[in-house]
Design an enzyme around this catalytic site. Structure first.
Site, PDB file in Angstrom:
ATOM      1  N   ARG A  55       0.844  -1.206   0.000  1.00 48.68           N
ATOM      2  CA  ARG A  55       0.000   0.000   0.000  1.00 48.68           C
ATOM      3  C   ARG A  55       0.872   1.245   0.000  1.00 48.68           C
ATOM      4  O   ARG A  55       0.497   2.295  -0.500  1.00 48.68           O
ATOM      5  CB  ARG A  55      -0.968  -0.001   1.202  1.00 48.68           C
ATOM      6  CG  ARG A  55      -1.817   1.254   1.299  1.00 48.68           C
ATOM      7  CD  ARG A  55      -3.121   1.040   2.079  1.00 48.68           C
ATOM      8  NE  ARG A  55      -2.904   0.363   3.342  1.00 48.68           N
ATOM      9  CZ  ARG A  55      -2.411   0.946   4.448  1.00 48.68           C
ATOM     10  NH1 ARG A  55      -2.122   2.232   4.448  1.00 48.68           N
ATOM     11  NH2 ARG A  55      -2.231   0.238   5.547  1.00 48.68           N
ATOM     12  N   TYR A 108     -14.823  16.758 -15.484  1.00 44.33           N
ATOM     13  CA  TYR A 108     -15.231  15.354 -15.452  1.00 44.33           C
ATOM     14  C   TYR A 108     -16.303  15.189 -14.359  1.00 44.33           C
ATOM     15  O   TYR A 108     -16.159  15.741 -13.257  1.00 44.33           O
ATOM     16  CB  TYR A 108     -14.006  14.484 -15.163  1.00 44.33           C
ATOM     17  CG  TYR A 108     -14.349  13.023 -15.052  1.00 44.33           C
ATOM     18  CD1 TYR A 108     -14.707  12.296 -16.180  1.00 44.33           C
ATOM     19  CD2 TYR A 108     -14.336  12.379 -13.822  1.00 44.33           C
ATOM     20  CE1 TYR A 108     -15.056  10.954 -16.083  1.00 44.33           C
ATOM     21  CE2 TYR A 108     -14.677  11.043 -13.709  1.00 44.33           C
ATOM     22  CZ  TYR A 108     -15.030  10.336 -14.854  1.00 44.33           C
ATOM     23  OH  TYR A 108     -15.365   9.011 -14.759  1.00 44.33           O
ATOM     24  N   ASP A 180      -6.107  18.158 -14.961  1.00 44.59           N
ATOM     25  CA  ASP A 180      -6.457  16.815 -15.435  1.00 44.59           C
ATOM     26  C   ASP A 180      -6.115  16.765 -16.924  1.00 44.59           C
ATOM     27  O   ASP A 180      -6.721  17.458 -17.740  1.00 44.59           O
ATOM     28  CB  ASP A 180      -7.957  16.563 -15.196  1.00 44.59           C
ATOM     29  CG  ASP A 180      -8.374  15.133 -15.542  1.00 44.59           C
ATOM     30  OD1 ASP A 180      -7.759  14.531 -16.454  1.00 44.59           O
ATOM     31  OD2 ASP A 180      -9.328  14.630 -14.919  1.00 44.59           O
ATOM     32  N   LYS A 204      -7.576   5.411 -19.409  1.00 44.85           N
ATOM     33  CA  LYS A 204      -7.879   5.854 -20.769  1.00 44.85           C
ATOM     34  C   LYS A 204      -6.653   5.649 -21.673  1.00 44.85           C
ATOM     35  O   LYS A 204      -6.271   4.518 -21.913  1.00 44.85           O
ATOM     36  CB  LYS A 204      -8.366   7.311 -20.734  1.00 44.85           C
ATOM     37  CG  LYS A 204      -9.388   7.591 -19.622  1.00 44.85           C
ATOM     38  CD  LYS A 204     -10.743   6.938 -19.856  1.00 44.85           C
ATOM     39  CE  LYS A 204     -11.661   6.984 -18.639  1.00 44.85           C
ATOM     40  NZ  LYS A 204     -11.866   8.267 -17.990  1.00 44.85           N
TER      41      LYS A 204
END
Ligand SMILES: *Cc1c(COP(=O)(O)O)cnc(C)c1O
Length: 399
Positions: A55, A108, A180, A204
């Site tokens: 993690r 978004y 972004d 993406k």
């Protein structure tokens, strides 16, 4: 001799000696061992220490992070389990209640919802600006402003934000600019235009094959990276090694994929603009796009693979088109090798009424296309047959 039961739990772990892996190996194991307790204690100190628990860091994930740091020209990267994981880690890691954020309106959907949630439940104040005029940012600045949140190219209008002008509007203040850059990796490098943090949905273009959920935040400053990393390990939004490995694999072809997708998108945009059933095409590479001149400066090598258009017949025709395509799939994503279509008004933006759609620059009939790697002639054939079905009087309609 130890019992087979014990040996089964302790198989030999092979570390290559005398040669080295040429590709990035998958370190799927979540744990690393130590000989000295002091070394383990030191590992807890930060993202650049020894690996100990995945993690906090993992060698496969680190390879992706280093690749993205180079790609965006940053000082460090945090890879996350999704694009929203990256957005969340950045916002929650850097804001506290009472802080103020300036964000562009065309965002978004998940980011917009998160900002609303932070405002409603965590006492963070948000001012939305159009994204057209940096003076709006200067006017919105407050002593408590911490972040300016932008998108290089917005969905689905393909609005382009003037990154140098907007980052310039907060230069000399304590405000960090987050961009972004999901729609245009490599085509635009926001840190070179003054951004402090670049966010990606690696789901993406970066992974590119429609088989990964992932995200990343690239930081221009390692101290900011460190602050967000500390929050991210509490949040638990860390990237999975296998997803990171698929993303690294995708990166190898990303420059060529994105170049081809951009070229095909421009080609399809031009053909759509000349089609009698199409009333408007949104693509920054077209001369009549409102930010075409800006796009030529900011995106000189291509404006990306996403375009939108409006067709005669409005909402019903847009929806019918999205169902009439055969090669192109109706699906809520972008950036994959295969082309995708969406009708925002009936899907991703269905909660918005006509007035809010108009305010966001979206018409009821707007259709978004994410252009993949199919031959543009085959795509065009599919698009023209779907246009015909979607706009012919009733009969064929949306069946
Ligand atoms: C998809 C997307 C996101 C969210 O990414 P996930 O990987 O789905 O969490 C954020 N920003 C943009 C621009 C996106 O297209």
């Amino acid at each position: 001799m130890t019992d087979p039961q014990t040996r089964a739990v302790h198989p030999p772990v092979t570390t290559p000696v005398g040669s080295r892996p040429l590709g990035v190996p998958i370190y799927q194991g979540h744990l690393f061992g130590f000989d000295a307790a002091d070394d383990l204690a030191a590992a807890f100190q930060g993202p650049d220490e020894a690996f100990f628990y995945a993690r906090m860091g993992n060698p496969t994930v680190r390879s992706l992070e280093r690749a993205l740091t180079e790609l965006e020209g940053g000082a460090g990267t945090l890879a996350t389990a999704s694009g929203m994981g990256a957005v969340n880690a950045v916002l929650m890691g850097l804001l506290r209640s009472g802080d103020h954020v300036i964000a562009q309106t065309a965002l978004y959907g998940g980011t917009y919802a998160l900002l609303q949630d932070l405002a409603d439940r965590w006492g963070i104040e948000v001012t939305f600006v159009s994204g057209d005029d940096p003076a709006e940012v200067r006017d919105a600045l407050r002593p408590t402003t911490r972040l300016l949140y932008l998108e290089t190219v917005a969905n689905p209008t393909t609005h382009v934000t003037d990154l140098p002008a907007f980052t310039g509007a907060v230069r000399g203040t304590q405000v960090l600019t987050v961009v972004d850059n999901t729609f245009v990796p490599l085509l635009c490098k926001p840190i070179a235009h003054g951004a402090d943090i670049v966010v990606h949905s690696t789901t993406k273009y970066l992974a590119g094959h429609g088989d990964v959920i992932g995200g990343a935040a690239v930081f221009a400053d390692s101290a900011v990276h460190r602050r967000v990393w500390e929050h991210a390990i509490e949040l638990g939004a860390t990237a999975d090694p296998f997803a990171a490995w698929l993303t690294v694999r995708g990166l190898a072809t990303m420059p060529m994929r994105v170049a081809r997708q951009s070229a095909s998108a421009l080609d399809i945009a031009r053909r759509l603009a000349a089609h009698p059933s199409v009333t408007r095409v949104h693509y920054p590479g077209l001369d009549d796009h409102p930010q075409h001149a800006l796009a030529q400066r900011l995106l000189p090598d291509g404006a990306g693979g996403v375009l939108a258009f409006e067709l005669t017949g409005g909402r019903e025709a847009g929806r019918a088109f999205s169902e009439a395509v055969e090669l192109v799939a109706l699906g809520p994503s972008l950036g994959a090798v295969a082309s995708l279509v969406m009708h925002p008004a009936s899907t991703s933006h269905r909660q918005m009424d006509a007035a809010s759609l108009t305010a966001a620059g979206i018409a009821e009939g707007t259709v978004r296309l994410s252009i993949g790697l199919e031959h543009p002639d085959d795509l065009w054939q599919d698009i023209t047959q779907a246009l015909q079905k979607a706009t012919e009087p009733r009969a064929g309609g949306s069946a």
